[in-house]
Design a protein around this motif. Structure first.
Motif, PDB file in Angstrom:
ATOM      1  N   ALA A 215       0.813  -1.221   0.000  1.00 36.59           N
ATOM      2  CA  ALA A 215       0.000   0.000   0.000  1.00 36.59           C
ATOM      3  C   ALA A 215       0.842   1.264   0.000  1.00 36.59           C
ATOM      4  CB  ALA A 215      -0.936  -0.011   1.209  1.00 36.59           C
ATOM      5  N   GLU A 216       2.003   1.232   0.669  1.00 33.53           N
ATOM      6  CA  GLU A 216       2.828   2.448   0.752  1.00 33.53           C
ATOM      7  C   GLU A 216       3.418   2.851  -0.595  1.00 33.53           C
ATOM      8  OE1 GLU A 216       5.323  -0.931   2.686  1.00 33.53           O
ATOM      9  OE2 GLU A 216       3.230  -0.277   2.602  1.00 33.53           O
ATOM     10  N   GLU A 217       3.321   1.970  -1.574  1.00 34.13           N
ATOM     11  CA  GLU A 217       3.798   2.298  -2.919  1.00 34.13           C
ATOM     12  C   GLU A 217       2.633   2.670  -3.841  1.00 34.13           C
ATOM     13  OE1 GLU A 217       6.703   2.841  -3.602  1.00 34.13           O
ATOM     14  OE2 GLU A 217       8.076   1.553  -2.498  1.00 34.13           O
ATOM     15  N   ALA A 218       1.536   3.141  -3.246  1.00 35.62           N
ATOM     16  CA  ALA A 218       0.343   3.458  -4.034  1.00 35.62           C
ATOM     17  C   ALA A 218       0.625   4.490  -5.121  1.00 35.62           C
ATOM     18  CB  ALA A 218      -0.776   3.958  -3.116  1.00 35.62           C
ATOM     19  N   LEU A 219       1.580   5.398  -4.866  1.00 36.06           N
ATOM     20  CA  LEU A 219       1.894   6.419  -5.853  1.00 36.06           C
ATOM     21  C   LEU A 219       2.392   5.792  -7.152  1.00 36.06           C
ATOM     22  CD1 LEU A 219       1.952   9.473  -6.270  1.00 36.06           C
ATOM     23  CD2 LEU A 219       4.293   9.490  -5.415  1.00 36.06           C
ATOM     24  N   PHE A 220       3.162   4.700  -7.022  1.00 33.37           N
ATOM     25  CA  PHE A 220       3.646   4.032  -8.229  1.00 33.37           C
ATOM     26  C   PHE A 220       2.537   3.213  -8.875  1.00 33.37           C
ATOM     27  CE2 PHE A 220       7.766   5.035  -6.367  1.00 33.37           C
ATOM     28  CZ  PHE A 220       8.486   5.394  -7.490  1.00 33.37           C
ATOM     29  N   ARG A 221       1.641   2.637  -8.092  1.00 32.35           N
ATOM     30  CA  ARG A 221       0.532   1.892  -8.677  1.00 32.35           C
ATOM     31  C   ARG A 221      -0.396   2.805  -9.451  1.00 32.35           C
ATOM     32  NH1 ARG A 221      -0.823  -1.693  -3.536  1.00 32.35           N
ATOM     33  NH2 ARG A 221      -2.307   0.012  -3.263  1.00 32.35           N
ATOM     34  N   PHE A 245       4.194  -0.408 -15.189  1.00 31.04           N
ATOM     35  CA  PHE A 245       3.466  -0.218 -13.930  1.00 31.04           C
ATOM     36  C   PHE A 245       2.016  -0.654 -14.127  1.00 31.04           C
ATOM     37  CE2 PHE A 245       7.044   2.651 -13.554  1.00 31.04           C
ATOM     38  CZ  PHE A 245       7.450   2.450 -12.238  1.00 31.04           C
ATOM     39  N   THR A 246       1.489  -1.384 -13.148  1.00 30.69           N
ATOM     40  CA  THR A 246       0.107  -1.849 -13.201  1.00 30.69           C
ATOM     41  C   THR A 246      -0.647  -1.351 -11.971  1.00 30.69           C
ATOM     42  OG1 THR A 246       0.366  -3.914 -11.924  1.00 30.69           O
ATOM     43  CG2 THR A 246       1.001  -3.958 -14.263  1.00 30.69           C
ATOM     44  N   HIS A 247      -1.945  -1.590 -11.947  1.00 29.77           N
ATOM     45  CA  HIS A 247      -2.732  -1.159 -10.793  1.00 29.77           C
ATOM     46  C   HIS A 247      -2.406  -1.982  -9.559  1.00 29.77           C
ATOM     47  CE1 HIS A 247      -5.047  -4.597 -12.237  1.00 29.77           C
ATOM     48  NE2 HIS A 247      -5.658  -4.630 -11.078  1.00 29.77           N
ATOM     49  N   ARG A 248      -1.681  -3.085  -9.737  1.00 28.69           N
ATOM     50  CA  ARG A 248      -1.295  -3.917  -8.596  1.00 28.69           C
ATOM     51  C   ARG A 248       0.195  -3.851  -8.282  1.00 28.69           C
ATOM     52  NH1 ARG A 248      -3.657  -9.788  -8.399  1.00 28.69           N
ATOM     53  NH2 ARG A 248      -3.003  -9.418  -6.252  1.00 28.69           N
ATOM     54  N   GLY A 249       0.998  -3.379  -9.256  1.00 30.46           N
ATOM     55  CA  GLY A 249       2.443  -3.339  -8.985  1.00 30.46           C
ATOM     56  C   GLY A 249       3.271  -3.194 -10.236  1.00 30.46           C
ATOM     57  N   LEU A 250       4.127  -4.175 -10.492  1.00 28.19           N
ATOM     58  CA  LEU A 250       5.108  -4.099 -11.571  1.00 28.19           C
ATOM     59  C   LEU A 250       4.998  -5.299 -12.508  1.00 28.19           C
ATOM     60  CD1 LEU A 250       8.169  -3.148  -9.339  1.00 28.19           C
ATOM     61  CD2 LEU A 250       6.996  -1.606 -10.918  1.00 28.19           C
ATOM     62  N   SER A 251       5.111  -5.026 -13.797  1.00 29.28           N
ATOM     63  CA  SER A 251       5.091  -6.088 -14.794  1.00 29.28           C
ATOM     64  C   SER A 251       6.012  -5.675 -15.936  1.00 29.28           C
ATOM     65  CB  SER A 251       3.661  -6.344 -15.269  1.00 29.28           C
ATOM     66  OG  SER A 251       3.611  -7.485 -16.103  1.00 29.28           O
ATOM     67  N   GLY A 252       5.769  -6.232 -17.130  1.00 24.81           N
ATOM     68  CA  GLY A 252       6.649  -5.973 -18.260  1.00 24.81           C
ATOM     69  C   GLY A 252       7.768  -6.999 -18.325  1.00 24.81           C
ATOM     70  N   GLU A 331      21.209  10.853  -8.585  1.00 24.25           N
ATOM     71  CA  GLU A 331      21.570   9.998  -9.712  1.00 24.25           C
ATOM     72  C   GLU A 331      21.711   8.547  -9.264  1.00 24.25           C
ATOM     73  OE1 GLU A 331      25.534   9.399 -12.385  1.00 24.25           O
ATOM     74  OE2 GLU A 331      24.802  11.476 -12.176  1.00 24.25           O
ATOM     75  N   ALA A 332      22.339   8.346  -8.101  1.00 23.76           N
ATOM     76  CA  ALA A 332      22.523   6.989  -7.582  1.00 23.76           C
ATOM     77  C   ALA A 332      21.185   6.335  -7.262  1.00 23.76           C
ATOM     78  CB  ALA A 332      23.403   7.020  -6.335  1.00 23.76           C
ATOM     79  N   ARG A 333      20.245   7.123  -6.730  1.00 22.01           N
ATOM     80  CA  ARG A 333      18.938   6.558  -6.397  1.00 22.01           C
ATOM     81  C   ARG A 333      18.166   6.183  -7.655  1.00 22.01           C
ATOM     82  NH1 ARG A 333      13.886   9.045  -2.838  1.00 22.01           N
ATOM     83  NH2 ARG A 333      12.818   7.043  -2.628  1.00 22.01           N
ATOM     84  N   LEU A 334      18.226   7.028  -8.658  1.00 16.91           N
ATOM     85  CA  LEU A 334      17.526   6.746  -9.911  1.00 16.91           C
ATOM     86  C   LEU A 334      18.119   5.525 -10.619  1.00 16.91           C
ATOM     87  CD1 LEU A 334      17.190  10.417 -11.169  1.00 16.91           C
ATOM     88  CD2 LEU A 334      15.283   8.912 -10.554  1.00 16.91           C
ATOM     89  N   ALA A 335      19.388   5.265 -10.377  1.00 19.15           N
ATOM     90  CA  ALA A 335      20.060   4.117 -10.995  1.00 19.15           C
ATOM     91  C   ALA A 335      19.849   2.833 -10.216  1.00 19.15           C
ATOM     92  CB  ALA A 335      21.554   4.397 -11.125  1.00 19.15           C
ATOM     93  N   ASP A 336      19.325   2.920  -9.005  1.00 17.12           N
ATOM     94  CA  ASP A 336      19.107   1.724  -8.188  1.00 17.12           C
ATOM     95  C   ASP A 336      17.917   1.961  -7.256  1.00 17.12           C
ATOM     96  OD1 ASP A 336      19.427  -0.804  -7.140  1.00 17.12           O
ATOM     97  OD2 ASP A 336      21.035  -0.222  -5.758  1.00 17.12           O
ATOM     98  N   TRP A 337      16.766   2.213  -7.871  1.00 14.53           N
ATOM     99  CA  TRP A 337      15.550   2.485  -7.100  1.00 14.53           C
ATOM    100  C   TRP A 337      15.045   1.167  -6.524  1.00 14.53           C
ATOM    101  CZ3 TRP A 337      13.611   7.621  -7.283  1.00 14.53           C
ATOM    102  CH2 TRP A 337      12.490   7.841  -6.459  1.00 14.53           C
ATOM    103  N   ARG A 338      14.858   1.109  -5.223  1.00 11.30           N
ATOM    104  CA  ARG A 338      14.511  -0.140  -4.567  1.00 11.30           C
ATOM    105  C   ARG A 338      13.012  -0.255  -4.316  1.00 11.30           C
ATOM    106  NH1 ARG A 338      18.666  -3.532  -3.099  1.00 11.30           N
ATOM    107  NH2 ARG A 338      20.529  -2.813  -4.204  1.00 11.30           N
ATOM    108  N   PHE A 339      12.462  -1.355  -4.769  1.00 13.86           N
ATOM    109  CA  PHE A 339      11.089  -1.735  -4.453  1.00 13.86           C
ATOM    110  C   PHE A 339      11.137  -3.020  -3.641  1.00 13.86           C
ATOM    111  CE2 PHE A 339      10.674   0.687  -8.382  1.00 13.86           C
ATOM    112  CZ  PHE A 339       9.559   1.485  -8.134  1.00 13.86           C
ATOM    113  N   ARG A 340      10.225  -3.150  -2.689  1.00 15.76           N
ATOM    114  CA  ARG A 340      10.113  -4.407  -1.947  1.00 15.76           C
ATOM    115  C   ARG A 340       8.709  -4.978  -2.207  1.00 15.76           C
ATOM    116  NH1 ARG A 340      13.195  -6.641   2.020  1.00 15.76           N
ATOM    117  NH2 ARG A 340      14.280  -4.669   2.399  1.00 15.76           N
ATOM    118  N   PRO A 341       8.550  -5.791  -3.253  1.00 14.43           N
ATOM    119  CA  PRO A 341       7.230  -6.359  -3.541  1.00 14.43           C
ATOM    120  C   PRO A 341       6.707  -7.173  -2.369  1.00 14.43           C
ATOM    121  CG  PRO A 341       8.741  -6.680  -5.378  1.00 14.43           C
ATOM    122  CD  PRO A 341       9.569  -6.214  -4.219  1.00 14.43           C
ATOM    123  N   ASP A 342       5.384  -7.174  -2.217  1.00 17.26           N
ATOM    124  CA  ASP A 342       4.797  -7.977  -1.148  1.00 17.26           C
ATOM    125  C   ASP A 342       4.281  -9.320  -1.660  1.00 17.26           C
ATOM    126  OD1 ASP A 342       2.624  -7.089  -2.574  1.00 17.26           O
ATOM    127  OD2 ASP A 342       1.612  -6.131  -0.882  1.00 17.26           O
TER     128      ASP A 342
END
Length: 407
Positions: A215-221, A245-252, A331-342
Motif C-alpha cells: 500500500a505504501e507504494e500506491a503512488l507508483f501503482r 506499472f500496473t494497478h497492482r504493482g510491476l510487470s513488463g 543519480e545513484a537513487r535513480l540508478a538503483d531504485w529499490r522496491f520491496r514487492p509484497d
C-alpha cells in the motif's frame, strides 16, 4: 489339478496384457514432441490429455503467434536446483533443430528482439505441425481423457482414464506441466504422480509473473499503464528490457524476468536511466542550470513517471541551485531504485512454474527416473525453468526429444 496345470494357471493370472509401448500424459509442447519422436521410432504410443484439444498453451503463447524458440538458448539461461541438468538435452536438440522442423512445414517466421522467434501467422500452425509429426508415427491421441489412476506392476504402468478405460505400457511419460495458468486446466497432477512413485519435488512457485507492491507504494501503482525501458535486478541477476506499472504493482518483460529469481521479502532494484553516463545529472546542471530535475527526467522518461520520481527524490527548483553531492545522490537513487514487492500475481498470471520434479532423480540423457525404470518426466513438470522469450518452449522440445528417443 496337476502341478503343471497349477503352474500354467498361475502364469496366465500373472500375465498383464500390454496395450502400448509408451503412454504419455499431457499433450502440450513436451508431450507432443515426445510422442512424435517415439512414434516415428516405431513405438506404439498413446498420448492422453484431459483438455478438449491438444497444445492449449501453445495456442495462446506469444499473443497467439507462439514464441517457439530462442536463438540464444544456453544452459545458463535456465533455473534449477541442479543447474547442469538441462545441458545434455539442450545440446542434443537445439533451437536450429526446431527451426529446421518449422521450415520443413513452410511455416513463416520472424525474429523479434533478443533472439526470439515467432510465427508470422498463427500459433496453431505449430500445433498442426506437431500433430502431423505424431500422425507420421501413428500416435494414438485421446483428448478429454482425465486420468483417474496410475499403478505399476509386472513391469507395466496401468493408466485408468475416461469412461473406465485402461491402458498399459512399460514406459510412462509425465508431461502434464505445472500449475501456471489454471484457467487453461493446469494443475499440480505431475507432482502428485511423481510423489506416488517416490520422486522428490522442488517446491513449485510462480515464475515469469507480475509482482505486486504494498500500500505504501500506491503512488507508483497510480502510474498504471506507464511503460519504460529499465534495467531490473534481483540479487546478482539483471535484465535490460521494459518495465510496466500496473494497478497492482510491476510487470513488463524486465520484471517478469527477475520474478523467476526473486524470493519473497527481497528487494528488486530498477535503474530508470540505464543508458545514462555516470555524472549525467551534474553535467545537465552545467549545461542547463535553469532546468528542473523533472524537466530533465521528462526527456528520458514518460512524463507521469518523471513527475513521480522527481517528487520522491525531492530536489525542487533549478538544478543550478542544487549541490553536486545532492545531484550525485539523486543519480545513484535513480540508478538503483529499490522496491520491496509484497508478493506476485500467482499461478493465475504466471507464464511458467519454477520448481517441480527434482531433476536429481532423473537421467539428464533420457529423462528417466533413476529409481523407477520406465518412468520419465519432461517439460515444465520438472525443475527446469527458462528465461522469458522462447526458452521454455525450447526446453519442452529438447526434453521431449530426449525421452522420445529413449522410451
Amino acid at each position: 489339478m496337476t502341478r503343471g496345470e497349477l503352474a500354467s494357471t498361475a502364469l496366465r493370472m500373472s500375465f498383464v496384457p500390454q496395450t502400448h509401448d509408451a503412454i504419455i500424459l499431457g499433450a502440450g509442447a513436451a508431450g507432443l514432441m515426445c510422442a512424435a519422436i517415439a512414434g516415428q521410432r516405431g513405438r506404439r504410443v498413446l498420448l492422453l490429455d484431459h483438455a478438449p484439444e491438444v497444445g492449449r498453451k501453445i495456442v495462446i503463447s506469444g499473443g497467439g503467434r507462439c514464441n517457439f524458440t530462442n536463438l540464444h538458448t544456453a544452459p545458463d539461461r535456465y533455473l534449477s536446483q541442479n543447474p547442469h541438468f538441462a545441458r545434455s538435452a539442450l545440446s542434443r536438440y537445439t533451437a536450429l533443430d526446431f527451426l529446421a522442423l518449422v521450415e520443413r512445414y513452410d511455416i513463416a517466421w520472424h525474429e523479434k528482439t533478443l533472439g526470439q522467434l515467432f510465427c508470422d501467422g498463427s500459433a496453431r500452425q505449430i500445433v498442426a505441425m506437431l500433430l502431423a509429426e505424431c500422425a507420421k508415427g501413428a500416435v494414438e491421441v485421446r483428448c478429454e481423457a482425465p486420468i483417474s489412476g496410475v499403478t505399476h506392476g509386472d513391469g507395466l504402468f496401468a493408466v485408468s482414464h475416461s469412461g473406465g478405460a485402461e491402458a498399459k505400457a512399460p514406459a510412462l511419460v509425465i508431461a502434464t506441466g505445472g500449475p501456471s495458468i489454471p484457467k487453461m486446466g493446469a494443475t499440480g497432477f505431475a507432482y502428485d504422480l511423481a510423489r506416488q512413485f517416490g520422486l522428490k519435488v522442488v517446491q513449485p512457485r510462480p515464475a515469469l509473473v507480475p509482482l505486486t507492491l504494498p500500500a505504501e507504494e500506491a503512488l507508483f501503482r497510480e502510474l498504471s499503464g506507464v511503460s519504460t525501458p529499465v534495467r531490473a535486478r534481483s540479487g546478482k541477476v539483471g535484465f535490460d528490457e521494459a518495465a510496466l506499472f500496473t494497478h497492482r504493482g510491476l510487470s513488463g518483460p524486465a520484471i517478469l524476468q527477475v520474478s523467476s529469481y526473486w524470493q519473497h521479502g527481497e528487494e528488486v532494484g530498477i535503474d530508470f536511466v540505464p543508458e545514462a553516463d555516470a555524472g549525467w545529472l551534474v553535467a545537465a546542471k552545467r549545461a542547463r542550470p535553469k532546468a528542473s530535475l523533472r524537466r530533465v527526467l521528462e526527456e528520458a522518461l514518460p512524463s507521469r513517471l518523471a513527475d513521480v520520481l522527481a517528487e520522491r527524490v525531492g530536489l525542487a527548483g533549478d538544478l543550478g541551485n542544487v549541490g553536486d553531492k545532492a545531484l550525485a545522490a539523486a543519480e545513484a537513487r535513480l540508478a538503483d531504485w529499490r522496491f520491496r514487492p509484497d508478493g506476485s500475481e500467482g499461478f493465475a498470471k504466471a507464464e511458467v512454474t519454477a520448481g517441480g520434479i527434482d531433476t536429481r532423480g532423473l537421467s539428464s540423457k533420457t529423462m528417466e527416473a533413476v529409481k523407477v525404470p520406465g518412468l520419465y518426466a519432461i517439460g515444465e513438470a520438472v525443475d527446469v525453468t527458462g528465461w522469458l522469450g522462447g526458452y521454455n518452449f525450447q526446453w519442452a522440445w529438447a526434453s521431449g526429444v530426449a525421452a522420445g528417443q529413449a522410451v
